[in-house]
Enzyme design. Structure first.
Site, PDB file in Angstrom:
ATOM      1  N   GLU A  56      -1.507   9.612   0.050  1.00  0.00           N
ATOM      2  CA  GLU A  56      -1.815   9.219  -1.322  1.00  0.00           C
ATOM      3  C   GLU A  56      -1.123  10.167  -2.294  1.00  0.00           C
ATOM      4  O   GLU A  56      -1.136  11.386  -2.127  1.00  0.00           O
ATOM      5  CB  GLU A  56      -3.328   9.249  -1.531  1.00  0.00           C
ATOM      6  CG  GLU A  56      -3.781   8.793  -2.897  1.00  0.00           C
ATOM      7  CD  GLU A  56      -5.293   8.740  -3.003  1.00  0.00           C
ATOM      8  OE1 GLU A  56      -5.802   8.572  -4.121  1.00  0.00           O
ATOM      9  OE2 GLU A  56      -5.961   8.871  -1.950  1.00  0.00           O
ATOM     10  N   GLU A  83       0.815  -1.216   0.000  1.00  0.00           N
ATOM     11  CA  GLU A  83       0.000   0.000   0.000  1.00  0.00           C
ATOM     12  C   GLU A  83       0.853   1.273   0.000  1.00  0.00           C
ATOM     13  O   GLU A  83       0.417   2.319  -0.490  1.00  0.00           O
ATOM     14  CB  GLU A  83      -0.923   0.018   1.217  1.00  0.00           C
ATOM     15  CG  GLU A  83      -1.994  -1.063   1.219  1.00  0.00           C
ATOM     16  CD  GLU A  83      -3.041  -0.842   0.133  1.00  0.00           C
ATOM     17  OE1 GLU A  83      -3.428   0.315  -0.083  1.00  0.00           O
ATOM     18  OE2 GLU A  83      -3.453  -1.828  -0.502  1.00  0.00           O
ATOM     19  N   ASN A  92     -14.676   6.467   6.975  1.00  0.00           N
ATOM     20  CA  ASN A  92     -13.634   5.659   7.608  1.00  0.00           C
ATOM     21  C   ASN A  92     -12.887   6.457   8.670  1.00  0.00           C
ATOM     22  O   ASN A  92     -12.546   5.930   9.735  1.00  0.00           O
ATOM     23  CB  ASN A  92     -12.652   5.139   6.556  1.00  0.00           C
ATOM     24  CG  ASN A  92     -13.167   3.908   5.830  1.00  0.00           C
ATOM     25  OD1 ASN A  92     -13.889   3.101   6.417  1.00  0.00           O
ATOM     26  ND2 ASN A  92     -12.807   3.768   4.567  1.00  0.00           N
TER      27      ASN A  92
END
Length: 359
Positions: free
Chosen positions: A221, A212, A259
């Site tokens: 990100e 990831e 989340n």
């Protein structure tokens, strides 16, 4: 010209012309010692230190790993200040250990720290200090080793040396101490089942984390164009930190306002209003990764934790994290990347990979 004057002239020529010569050790004095290695200091590539009478050069970023270390980060430059390599005792004349060389059970090697180890199981060159299931200390006289095998004061099944071996190029943000501090949030993580299962779960988590984050390199990100897409305005609490505030962060790249809200509620942290905590506090970042691992099914049918401790296999952890995109033939190359990393990590921890690796 006398022989002594010829040697002096040759030495001058070498210094002036940058030539490389090999001088017998008996005729050469040891180099001066560099500054002493300090556990708290951060060393970048090419930094030089001295430790226990020897000089070392860092090949990449490192902290808290005493030379010669176990991850390969330190290059041994030889004795310094007139020091010599401490004797190892006995009359061992076994070959030096070489990473990547196949060793059959019973093989004896000399490790980089000067100690000897004997292979308990066949292995493809695993590190004798890190993979203690494959190796055990050995003395020529058959006496018990004077130095006990390394222990892990953090209580985690992955030692700091093993963690550093798994992530040699990691971002300094992702500290081992932060990971250990995060374990208290979910005590069952990597502490459920047999010793083998515990190590398999830790390897599975860290393999997915590696995938990831590009090897724990990326904190956030990388595609900023995606940032505004992670706000679901249909949630009753909305997006109080801003439309573009809920992008992927941390070891599992936590994203979406719902989340952040759920993780914040579970961890008693204000992540909905301050999602930036995940990219500024290492322990918080690790906690969000472990929260997802322990509590979220994602696109799968079980949590990644349950997949490992109940024998469903590594493949189901992939499904729980990114199965809707990668599994069922969606992206086999990405699945293989995760599986390959998992197989490497269980090797470092000295356990088998188990069954059902793919999804």
């Amino acid at each position: 010209m006398t022989r002594l004057r010829a040697l002096v002239a040759l030495a001058a020529l070498i210094v002036a012309g940058g030539l490389v010569a090999v001088i017998p050790a008996t005729a050469a004095s040891a180099a001066a010692c560099s500054a002493s290695w300090q556990a708290s200091a951060v060393y970048w590539g090419d930094a030089q230190v001295s430790h226990n009478g020897r000089n070392y050069r860092a090949k990449w970023w490192t902290q808290n790993e005493a030379p010669p270390g176990t991850t390969g980060v330190w290059e041994d430059l030889g004795a310094c200040g007139g020091g010599t390599t401490p004797p190892t005792g006995g009359t061992c004349t076994y070959p030096n250990w070489a990473a990547g060389t196949w060793y059959a059970a019973g093989a004896i090697v000399r490790y980089t720290n000067g100690s000897y180890y004997i292979a308990e199981h066949d292995n493809p060159g695993y590190d004798p200090v890190v993979s203690t299931w494959y190796w055990e200390p050995y003395t020529c006289g058959g006496q018990p080793p004077t130095t006990p095998p390394p222990t892990n004061p953090g209580g985690f099944v992955v030692t700091e040396a093993q963690f550093n071996q798994m992530f040699p190029g990691r971002n300094s943000f992702y500290t081992y101490s932060g990971l250990v501090a995060a374990l208290s949030a979910y005590p069952a993580f990597a502490r459920t089942g047999s010793a083998t299962v515990q190590r398999q779960e830790a390897a599975a988590f860290l393999a997915n984390v590696y995938h990831e984050t590009g090897g724990l390199v990326h904190i956030v990100e990388q595609n900023t164009a995606n940032y505004p897409h992670y706000c679901d305005p249909g949630q009753p609490y909305g997006c109080p930190a801003g439309q573009a505030a809920y992008y992927g962060r941390g070891p599992i790249q936590l994203s979406w306002n719902f989340n952040y809200n759920a993780a914040g509620n579970a961890l008693n942290l204000p992540l909905l209003t301050n999602p930036w905590l995940v990219q500024t506090d290492a322990a918080v970042a690790w906690k969000t990764g472990i929260w997802y691992w322990m509590t979220q099914n994602g696109p799968g049918t079980m949590t990644a934790h349950n997949a490992m401790v109940n024998g469903a296999g590594f493949g189901q952890t992939i499904r729980s994290i990114n199965g809707s995109i990668e599994c069922n033939g969606g992206n086999p190359a990405q699945v293989q990347s995760r599986v390959t990393r998992y197989q490497q990590f269980v090797g470092i921890l000295g356990v088998s990979a188990g069954a059902n690796l793919y999804c």
